[in-house]
Write an enzyme that holds these catalytic residues in place. Structure first.
Site, PDB file in Angstrom:
ATOM      1  N   CYS A   2       0.837  -1.139  -0.017  1.00 15.47           N
ATOM      2  CA  CYS A   2      -0.119   0.213   0.138  1.00 15.47           C
ATOM      3  C   CYS A   2       0.693   1.174  -0.053  1.00 15.47           C
ATOM      4  O   CYS A   2       1.913   1.380   0.549  1.00 15.47           O
ATOM      5  CB  CYS A   2      -0.941   0.047   1.224  1.00 15.47           C
ATOM      6  SG  CYS A   2      -2.109  -1.320   1.613  1.00 15.47           S
ATOM      7  N   ARG A  27       5.262  -0.287  -5.791  1.00 16.10           N
ATOM      8  CA  ARG A  27       5.138  -0.943  -4.634  1.00 16.10           C
ATOM      9  C   ARG A  27       4.191  -2.338  -4.965  1.00 16.10           C
ATOM     10  O   ARG A  27       4.090  -3.256  -3.883  1.00 16.10           O
ATOM     11  CB  ARG A  27       4.773  -0.166  -3.477  1.00 16.10           C
ATOM     12  CG  ARG A  27       5.458   0.885  -3.105  1.00 16.10           C
ATOM     13  CD  ARG A  27       4.830   1.991  -2.447  1.00 16.10           C
ATOM     14  NE  ARG A  27       4.744   1.384  -1.116  1.00 16.10           N
ATOM     15  CZ  ARG A  27       5.487   1.810   0.143  1.00 16.10           C
ATOM     16  NH1 ARG A  27       6.561   2.753  -0.327  1.00 16.10           N
ATOM     17  NH2 ARG A  27       5.022   1.640   1.119  1.00 16.10           N
ATOM     18  N   TRP A  74      -2.940  -2.476  -1.350  1.00 23.36           N
ATOM     19  CA  TRP A  74      -2.871  -4.132  -1.629  1.00 23.36           C
ATOM     20  C   TRP A  74      -3.402  -4.829  -0.650  1.00 23.36           C
ATOM     21  O   TRP A  74      -3.181  -4.828   0.774  1.00 23.36           O
ATOM     22  CB  TRP A  74      -1.350  -4.455  -1.354  1.00 23.36           C
ATOM     23  CG  TRP A  74      -0.498  -5.718  -1.788  1.00 23.36           C
ATOM     24  CD1 TRP A  74      -0.358  -6.037  -3.083  1.00 23.36           C
ATOM     25  CD2 TRP A  74      -0.460  -6.797  -0.700  1.00 23.36           C
ATOM     26  NE1 TRP A  74      -0.051  -7.362  -2.952  1.00 23.36           N
ATOM     27  CE2 TRP A  74       0.091  -7.878  -1.666  1.00 23.36           C
ATOM     28  CE3 TRP A  74      -0.460  -7.005   0.457  1.00 23.36           C
ATOM     29  CZ2 TRP A  74       0.482  -9.072  -1.062  1.00 23.36           C
ATOM     30  CZ3 TRP A  74      -0.090  -8.361   0.950  1.00 23.36           C
ATOM     31  CH2 TRP A  74       0.309  -9.253   0.389  1.00 23.36           C
ATOM     32  N   ASN A  98      -1.891   1.896   5.806  1.00 19.14           N
ATOM     33  CA  ASN A  98      -0.871   0.915   5.284  1.00 19.14           C
ATOM     34  C   ASN A  98      -0.670   0.145   6.714  1.00 19.14           C
ATOM     35  O   ASN A  98      -0.658   0.669   7.686  1.00 19.14           O
ATOM     36  CB  ASN A  98       0.353   1.286   4.940  1.00 19.14           C
ATOM     37  CG  ASN A  98       0.405   2.106   3.776  1.00 19.14           C
ATOM     38  OD1 ASN A  98      -0.640   2.093   3.412  1.00 19.14           O
ATOM     39  ND2 ASN A  98       1.400   2.832   3.233  1.00 19.14           N
ATOM     40  N   GLY A  99      -0.924  -1.287   6.426  1.00 24.07           N
ATOM     41  CA  GLY A  99      -0.462  -2.218   7.556  1.00 24.07           C
ATOM     42  C   GLY A  99      -1.816  -3.108   7.913  1.00 24.07           C
ATOM     43  O   GLY A  99      -2.633  -3.072   7.168  1.00 24.07           O
ATOM     44  N   GLU A 481      17.424 -17.873  -6.671  1.00 26.57           N
ATOM     45  CA  GLU A 481      16.929 -16.554  -7.232  1.00 26.57           C
ATOM     46  C   GLU A 481      16.331 -16.956  -8.571  1.00 26.57           C
ATOM     47  O   GLU A 481      15.537 -16.505  -8.907  1.00 26.57           O
ATOM     48  CB  GLU A 481      18.016 -15.899  -7.117  1.00 26.57           C
ATOM     49  CG  GLU A 481      18.085 -14.804  -8.014  1.00 26.57           C
ATOM     50  CD  GLU A 481      16.887 -13.543  -7.559  1.00 26.57           C
ATOM     51  OE1 GLU A 481      16.452 -13.857  -6.471  1.00 26.57           O
ATOM     52  OE2 GLU A 481      16.607 -12.656  -8.228  1.00 26.57           O
ATOM     53  N   LYS A 485      12.530 -15.747  -9.358  1.00 29.16           N
ATOM     54  CA  LYS A 485      12.120 -14.829 -10.144  1.00 29.16           C
ATOM     55  C   LYS A 485      11.326 -15.368 -11.553  1.00 29.16           C
ATOM     56  O   LYS A 485      10.267 -14.536 -11.964  1.00 29.16           O
ATOM     57  CB  LYS A 485      13.339 -14.515 -11.041  1.00 29.16           C
ATOM     58  CG  LYS A 485      13.752 -13.147 -11.651  1.00 29.16           C
ATOM     59  CD  LYS A 485      13.770 -11.931 -10.675  1.00 29.16           C
ATOM     60  CE  LYS A 485      13.824 -11.849  -9.339  1.00 29.16           C
ATOM     61  NZ  LYS A 485      14.224 -11.035  -8.443  1.00 29.16           N
ATOM     62  N   GLU A 488       7.763 -15.386  -9.987  1.00 32.24           N
ATOM     63  CA  GLU A 488       7.335 -14.416  -9.610  1.00 32.24           C
ATOM     64  C   GLU A 488       6.763 -13.417 -11.139  1.00 32.24           C
ATOM     65  O   GLU A 488       5.832 -12.953 -10.938  1.00 32.24           O
ATOM     66  CB  GLU A 488       8.365 -13.364  -8.979  1.00 32.24           C
ATOM     67  CG  GLU A 488       8.622 -13.508  -7.640  1.00 32.24           C
ATOM     68  CD  GLU A 488       9.639 -12.659  -7.276  1.00 32.24           C
ATOM     69  OE1 GLU A 488       9.257 -11.644  -6.432  1.00 32.24           O
ATOM     70  OE2 GLU A 488      10.838 -12.456  -7.925  1.00 32.24           O
ATOM     71  N   HIS A 504      16.938 -36.744  -3.668  1.00 28.52           N
ATOM     72  CA  HIS A 504      16.259 -36.961  -2.376  1.00 28.52           C
ATOM     73  C   HIS A 504      14.705 -36.498  -2.572  1.00 28.52           C
ATOM     74  O   HIS A 504      14.057 -35.966  -1.715  1.00 28.52           O
ATOM     75  CB  HIS A 504      17.055 -36.146  -1.099  1.00 28.52           C
ATOM     76  CG  HIS A 504      18.269 -36.671  -0.901  1.00 28.52           C
ATOM     77  ND1 HIS A 504      18.511 -38.173  -0.263  1.00 28.52           N
ATOM     78  CD2 HIS A 504      19.462 -36.290  -0.983  1.00 28.52           C
ATOM     79  CE1 HIS A 504      19.845 -38.212  -0.110  1.00 28.52           C
ATOM     80  NE2 HIS A 504      20.542 -37.435  -0.777  1.00 28.52           N
ATOM     81  N   LYS A 604       6.263  -4.613  -3.857  1.00 20.52           N
ATOM     82  CA  LYS A 604       7.556  -4.264  -3.603  1.00 20.52           C
ATOM     83  C   LYS A 604       8.146  -4.132  -2.282  1.00 20.52           C
ATOM     84  O   LYS A 604       9.239  -4.772  -1.952  1.00 20.52           O
ATOM     85  CB  LYS A 604       7.974  -3.007  -4.526  1.00 20.52           C
ATOM     86  CG  LYS A 604       9.361  -2.709  -4.602  1.00 20.52           C
ATOM     87  CD  LYS A 604      10.089  -3.150  -5.863  1.00 20.52           C
ATOM     88  CE  LYS A 604      11.511  -2.822  -5.892  1.00 20.52           C
ATOM     89  NZ  LYS A 604      12.219  -4.009  -6.220  1.00 20.52           N
TER      90      LYS A 604
HETATM   91  C1  G6P Z   1       9.183  -8.381  -2.061  1.00 23.59           C
HETATM   92  C2  G6P Z   1       9.806  -8.348  -3.560  1.00 23.59           C
HETATM   93  C3  G6P Z   1      11.161  -9.255  -3.684  1.00 23.59           C
HETATM   94  C4  G6P Z   1      12.194  -8.646  -2.532  1.00 23.59           C
HETATM   95  C5  G6P Z   1      11.533  -8.830  -1.268  1.00 23.59           C
HETATM   96  C6  G6P Z   1      12.501  -8.368  -0.088  1.00 23.59           C
HETATM   97  O1  G6P Z   1       8.773  -9.643  -2.001  1.00 23.59           O
HETATM   98  O2  G6P Z   1       8.948  -8.702  -4.340  1.00 23.59           O
HETATM   99  O3  G6P Z   1      11.968  -8.685  -4.937  1.00 23.59           O
HETATM  100  O4  G6P Z   1      13.376  -9.716  -2.636  1.00 23.59           O
HETATM  101  O5  G6P Z   1      10.397  -8.274  -1.160  1.00 23.59           O
HETATM  102  O6  G6P Z   1      12.441  -6.902   0.256  1.00 23.59           O
HETATM  103  P1  G6P Z   1      13.534  -5.958   0.527  1.00 23.59           P
HETATM  104  O7  G6P Z   1      12.913  -4.680   0.090  1.00 23.59           O
HETATM  105  O8  G6P Z   1      13.484  -6.301   2.081  1.00 23.59           O
HETATM  106  O9  G6P Z   1      14.856  -6.214  -0.067  1.00 23.59           O
END
Ligand code: G6P
Length: 609
Positions: A2, A27, A74, A98-99, A481, A485, A488, A504, A604
């Site tokens: 948010c 975000r 969000w 927010n929150g 990663e 990615k 995502e 395993h 984000k």
């Molecule tokens: C979200 C983003 C990721 C990021 C993660 C941690 O999930 O989509 O890309 O790695 O948050 O965020 P930060 O700001 O703590 O790196």
């Protein structure tokens, strides 16, 4: 996640709020809304989905008024509908939040018993109804806010406006960030400085528990105990101009192409090319005396931390542990006195990582954070900070911030090795030399034959339902990663696995439809990974090899496709191979036609736990 914008302005507020909300789109959000005061009354417009929908609503029904608040939501409690979109409120008060208000159910029950009528399913409306009740009882807005804030549990950043009070806005912060911006006869509230950058560069951050009473003349800050406190006004380094997509199709594409520059910027800040040694700022702790390092982070930042663990253990022989922050904070492990807590975060605001930071402080750790936003809560609350210097990252899925985190961690591990006597000057010079070659190599990956090979492989991957990524040692987190990615941004199911662990479990998944992406640079673990790939190939898996020329030659017999990356020291391979796997995910997402910069359901800056 948010976003909040508030304006006490000299000009019509709604267009400025809309533009500022646009700067918070990165975000991640699923509905949006704005409320203004017009001739003393609250009016609002809201819309489901992206800001374009709200823009269309405002074009049909403009919102007059120079005082207003806006929000990108969000969804947490209640579906992402127009009805649940913020601002929430009554004819007396309007609220953006927010929150998560954790005691919202108890508040709702209590307020309904008092006759308050709720309109939505959101937790936020309990704040609005509580304020409404206090206002109805004759309290002044400031008193109503002070009293209401004491009743709230959970995490919040709030912006409030009140009917009949065009020169008043109240902001509050508890666990989710909020900044006050100072303009010429105008005042602003924003969930981050980026929202406010074109409006003003004079910013004061609320500290946790603070609330602010804002008029066009300025702001008065109160702490949790209700005492008036000073909060320094700083000049933010962000400018309104910094963020554009340029000629790129997506911010993610632009940010992928910034890898070489960003890695180079970190290195030029951290390496003295004349002596080929690492130069870091002085820390308020002695690296040689640290008994244990504990790394905590979320998402990609956590994977960067896992690579950092391998480097700290191998180069500096430091006992190092790592855990995702959402587990770490509740696992509450005992930590040795005087240990080092290491947080990694792009935003510096991730709620779970912040909680991990506070836990580490309570456990007597020195706290070092590696963050991209120097004005963030994490940076401000840590004992020491290493900035990743990646510049604003707008694509929701982290790219350049990730390689910047890796580069900083690599330099930190070298500095720790030197301080602890496990790394001599010659070795340090060789490894810094290897680091200095990464920007050039990364540019080759982005532009050269490797990029073409990645494009061809993307066509195969785009057809797949499941993809397995394998790696070992410092490249195991790169497999994680790569898989994250891909999930995502292309919505294809993918798993990252330690290559040796494949037999395993995941080996059961392998058939000719399952691509197995191997992160396999030449180095001490290459032969081991190669054996695991033989096992995958023997079961019909399509083995896709990311390696250098020497490694690719050895795997020729089993590889269905190969990406040849520049040869590099195994130390720096995770950085270079991260560029390649992120690029692969991007190319697959392009083929799938997904919303690359704002993938569904993702945010984000994750400011709820
Ligand atoms: C979200 C983003 C990721 C990021 C993660 C941690 O999930 O989509 O890309 O790695 O948050 O965020 P930060 O700001 O703590 O790196």
């Amino acid at each position: 996640m948010c976003g909040i914008v508030g304006i006490l302005g000299a000009r019509p507020a709604a267009p400025l709020i809309l533009e500022a909300l646009g700067r918070l789109e990165y975000r991640g959000y699923d509905s949006a809304g704005i409320a203004t005061l017009h001739e003393g009354d609250i009016e609002r417009r809201r819309a489901e989905g992206k800001l374009g929908n709200l823009t269309a609503v405002l074009a049909r029904r403009p919102l007059p008024g120079t005082t207003g608040i806006g929000h990108t939501r969000w969804a947490t409690h209640g579906a992402p509908t127009e009805g649940n979109a913020h601002p929430h409120g009554t004819s007396r008060v309007s609220v953006v939040h927010n929150g998560i208000i954790e005691n919202h159910a108890a508040l709702r029950a209590e307020l309904e018993a008092e006759g308050q009528e709720f309109q939505t399913e959101t937790d936020t409306e309990s704040v609005a109804q509580l304020l409404d009740l206090y206002l109805k009882r004759g309290m002044a807005p400031e008193d109503a806010a002070g009293q209401a804030l004491r009743r709230l549990e959970g995490a919040y950043a709030l912006a409030l406006i009140f009917a009949g009070y065009p020169d008043l806005m109240i902001g509050a912060r508890h666990g989710a960030p909020l900044a006050v911006g100072f303009g010429e006869d105008e005042m602003f509230l924003g969930s981050d400085a980026l929202a406010l950058a074109p409006l003003t560069r004079q910013i004061a951050y609320l500290e946790d528990g603070d609330w602010a009473v804002i008029t066009r003349d300025g702001a008065r800050f109160m702490n949790r105990a209700g005492q008036t406190v000073d909060r320094a006004i700083r000049e933010t380094r962000l400018t309104g101009a910094a963020i554009g997509r340029g000629a790129y199709r997506h911010f993610m594409e632009k940010e992928l192409h910034e890898h070489p520059v960003v890695i180079g910027d970190v290195l030029s800040r951290m390496i003295d090319p004349a002596t080929r040694s690492v130069v870091l700022p002085d820390f308020p702790f002695d690296l040689a005396a640290i008994p244990r390092v504990t790394i905590s982070a979320c998402g990609s930042a956590y994977y960067a931390g896992l690579v950092g663990r391998v480097w700290l253990e191998s180069l500096a022989r430091m006992p190092t542990d790592g855990d995702v922050a959402s587990e770490f904070r509740y696992r509450a492990p005992p930590l040795p006195a005087g240990g080092l807590g290491l947080l990694v975060s792009q935003s510096g605001e991730t709620a779970d990582t912040m909680a991990a930071l506070r836990y580490m402080q309570d456990e007597g750790q020195h706290v070092l954070s590696i963050v991209n936003v120097p004005e963030s809560s994490m940076a401000r609350e840590s004992d020491a900070v290493l900035e990743t210097l990646a510049g604003p990252e707008i694509g929701v899925a982290s790219t350049k911030a990730f390689t910047a985190q890796l580069t900083v961690l690599a330099c930190f591990a070298l500095a720790a090795g030197r301080a602890r006597g496990t790394l001599d000057a010659a070795r340090e010079a060789a490894l810094t030399q290897a680091l200095m070659e990464v920007p050039g190599h990364a540019a080759e990956v982005l532009e050269g034959a490797a990029a073409e090979a990645i494009g061809r492989i993307a066509e195969r991957i785009a057809e797949a339902r499941d993809v397995l990524y394998l790696g070992r040692g410092s490249c195991f987190p790169i497999a994680l990663e790569g898989a994250l990615k891909l999930k995502e941004i292309s919505y294809i199911h993918a798993e990252g696995y330690a290559a040796g662990e494949m037999k395993h479990g995941p080996i059961a998944l392998i058939d000719r439809h399952v691509p197995v992406v191997a992160i396999a640079p030449s180095g001490p673990l290459f032969e081991k990974t190669a054996s695991n790939l033989q096992e995958a190939a023997a079961r019909g898996g399509q083995v896709i090899v990311f390696s250098d020329a020497a490694g690719a030659a050895k795997l020729q017999g089993i590889a269905a496709a190969t990406v040849v990356l520049p040869a590099c020291d195994p130390f720096v391979a995770p950085i270079l191979y991260a560029v390649a796997v992120q690029m692969l995910a991007y190319r697959v997402a392009l083929l799938k036609g997904t919303d690359v910069d704002q993938p569904r359901n993702l945010a984000k800056s994750v400011t709820v736990e």
